[in-house]
Write an enzyme that holds these catalytic residues in place. Structure first.
Site, PDB file in Angstrom:
ATOM      1  CD  GLU B  43      32.644  34.279  36.908  1.00  0.00           C
ATOM      2  OE1 GLU B  43      33.357  33.581  36.157  1.00  0.00           O
ATOM      3  OE2 GLU B  43      32.479  35.491  36.731  1.00  0.00           O
ATOM      4  CG  ASP B  54      38.842  30.034  29.286  1.00  0.00           C
ATOM      5  OD1 ASP B  54      38.762  31.075  29.967  1.00  0.00           O
ATOM      6  OD2 ASP B  54      37.964  29.163  29.249  1.00  0.00           O
TER       7      ASP B  54
END
Lengths: 383, 251
Positions: B43, B54
């Site tokens: 990724e 996040d």
């Protein structure tokens, strides 16, 4: 499409939050249809907040400008701003949903204080996320929140203002979604927040419409309010949506260095904090740093319904910079004995632009909050 | 083929690398090192100014990469070179705004043309059928996330608009290493499996070889992001460090 205002709005959030947003939407729809809930809400607004807030004819300011200025006095609400309307409404909703922990974001601290107040009133745990930069410039509100029993969580990341406080509140919510209610303070965020916040702020416009008709016998030529996320503006606009009345939002044009918070005027549609609206961003889709002397307008996005009202030309959005807002702050003190919040001072500041060519016209300005919190900033700016 | 690469991998670990950290040359070398060390797929994280899903580590990585001058325009020509030079299929993980800035369809085509085989978008709109349709028609996998809170009906909808693999989020929360991962994730993976033949991979919070081992006892693959990027940011030799981290996780 459901949850959208034209092409704006929607629900752009981590998958984890979708069920909670659906639950909130369902609960709000049920509550808003429930006579008992509506009575409890209006009872709190009357007996605790002190509504209806007065409509004041600004006589000396009117003479000074050559237009008839009426002020909707949200500054006289308990806690000193319109934010308490939404905080009370959502707290009642949170109680209905059985949530005991409340989180919120705040910029100027007005929403944080309103939320901490509502939590104290109902005995709920409260955490307020606030950028470290805003903590410095709105110190009095930080102390007020702490006195009210809230935990103020400092957010040092990014620009350390409202934008980053909002991101951090969302992160908390994703983590504690089972137990926690996110009490969003402006007409932004994923569906149903923009609608829910507007409905809880609609009382401003409904009262003001009745009051100005009663006092002047007719509707105003224009309704004017400052726009950061846009909750006070959407609240007062919603009372006049179907009238032949100009709706004017005033965005923060910031400082002389070209930094500002005027999302509708200079932004491009994009996604921030869960919905699509005008966004101050660069050519790579990164969100830009903003600036306004008013912490509550220092935000790169705007409520999706304002983007829609601008696109459909039902409302227009004008600019007032830091200097003009500070000047308006001083003027309203001198001429009316009222210290407006620096956010609201942007709406007042626009009157100088509006007056030429509209001599004698009646205008209604939402005075969304009081300026005690801003004395520190104003003194620093040398007024 | 992402699904194929995961299925044929003996121990499918999918590392996440923030692009442009410390610079794009290093990202290219890290990707090559990870592929050589046996990553099933990789990724590539697109830095964003406001990464609301996040935790602190990936926030910091994103912030540093943007400070160092990351742009998507700078990345894509390099990806075109990397994708032909590495074995592991490359996936882009990005918040939606940078992808929408110059048109979602156009950007997805550019990603595909540079050899990106799949995209993960943590803040897709709740109705993502339009984006799913674009991805299907241009031939790029749209990897969707299923959360621990996702109800059954929604799970069906998400899985039906998903390709490459299904990303089962292990925890309620943001990205970042956790010492304890909830046991319910096993059940969650089983529920997803009953709806699809796609591989099901788990992610969020995984940082140790034991956790990887545990996850792979019921999932087809595991995504590791914050742990790797934390080590990369601390290291003076990020390429070597990432190879080392992956080898540890694959042991």
């Amino acid at each position: 499409m459901k949850g959208y205002f034209g092409e704006f709005g929607g629900r752009y959030v981590p998958e984890t939050l979708l069920p909670a947003l659906q639950e909130l939407e369902d609960e709000f729809s049920a509550a808003w249809e429930d006579r008992g809930f509506r009575d409890e809400f209006s009872g709190c607004l009357r007996d605790y907040v002190g509504r209806p807030s007065p409509l004041t004819h600004a006589r000396r300011l009117s003479e000074h400008l050559g237009i008839e200025v009426w002020l909707k006095r949200e500054d006289l609400n308990h806690t000193g701003s319109h934010k308490i309307n939404n905080a009370i409404g959502q707290i009642l909703l949170a109680r209905r949903m059985g949530k005991e922990r409340i989180i919120a974001e705040t910029g100027a601290g007005q929403h944080g204080v309103a939320t901490a107040t509502a939590c104290a009133l109902f005995g709920l745990t409260c955490a307020v996320y606030m950028g470290t930069r805003d903590i410095e410039r709105q110190h009095m509100n930080v102390e007020r929140m702490r006195l009210l029993g809230a935990e103020v969580v400092a957010v040092p990341t990014g620009t350390a203002t409202l934008k980053d406080a909002t991101s951090e509140a969302i992160r908390d919510w994703v983590t504690n979604v089972d137990t926690t209610y996110y009490l969003l303070g402006s007409a932004v965020g994923p569906h149903p927040y923009p609608t829910l916040v507007r409905e809880f702020q609609r009382v401003i416009g409904e009262e003001a419409r009745g009051q100005i008709l009663e006092k002047t016998g007719s509707l105003p030529r224009a309704v004017i309010a400052c726009v950061g996320g846009g909750s006070n503006a959407i609240g007062i606009f919603s009372g006049f949506m179907n009238d032949q009345v100009e709706l004017i939002g005033v965005e923060a044009y910031g400082d002389a260095n070209g930094r500002h918070g005027a999302s509708i005027r200079f932004g491009i549609p994009g996604v921030l904090h869960g919905s699509r609206s005008h966004l101050l961003q660069d050519q790579n889709g990164q969100v830009l740093d903003t600036h306004s002397v008013a912490a509550g307008l220092d935000y790169p996005g705007v409520g999706p319904e304002h983007s829609f009202l601008s696109a459909t030309r039902r409302a227009r959005y004008e600019l007032v910079d830091d200097r003009q807002a500070l000047e308006a702050f001083r003027l309203l003190n001198r001429l009316e004995g009222i210290a407006p919040a620096l956010e609201s001072a942007h709406a007042i500041g626009f009157l100088r632009q509006y007056a030429p060519g509209h001599e004698g016209a009646t205008v209604l300005v939402n005075l969304s909050g009081r300026g005690d919190k801003d004395l520190h900033t104003v003194l620093q700016e040398g007024l | 083929m992402i699904a194929e690469a995961i299925r044929t991998s003996k121990r499918a670990v999918i590392p996440y690398v923030t692009a442009g950290l410390p610079d794009l040359d290093a990202t290219g070398e890290i990707i090559r090192a990870l592929s050589d060390a046996g990553a099933a797929a990789i990724e590539i994280g697109i830095p964003f100014s406001d990464p609301m899903a996040d935790g602190p580590v990936l926030q910091k990585a994103s912030h540093l990469a943007l400070q160092a001058g990351f742009t998507l325009d700078g990345l894509l020509p390099r990806v075109a070179k990397w994708s032909t030079g590495v074995r592991a299929p490359l996936i882009v993980m990005s918040y939606i705004n940078p992808l929408m800035r110059r048109g979602m369809g156009e950007t997805l085509v550019r990603l595909r043309d540079s050899g990106i085989q799949g995209v993960i978008i943590p803040d897709l709109p709740s109705d993502a059928s339009g984006i799913h349709e674009i991805c299907r028609s241009i031939g790029i996998d749209l990897i969707r996330l299923v959360a621990p809170t996702t109800p059954e009906e929604r799970r069906r909808e998400v899985v039906s608009q998903c390709s490459g693999f299904v990303y089962a989020v292990t925890v309620k929360g943001v990205t970042g290493a956790r010492s304890n991962l909830p046991a319910e994730v096993r059940r969650q993976v089983q529920d997803i499996r009953s709806l699809t033949d796609l591989p099901v991979c788990t992610g969020f919070g995984v940082s140790t070889a034991t956790q990887v081992e545990d996850m792979l006892s019921f999932a087809d693959g595991v995504i590791v992001g914050s742990h790797l990027m934390g080590r990369v940011m601390e290291s003076k030799t990020p390429v070597e460090e990432s190879r080392k981290v992956l080898r540890m996780l694959m042991m």
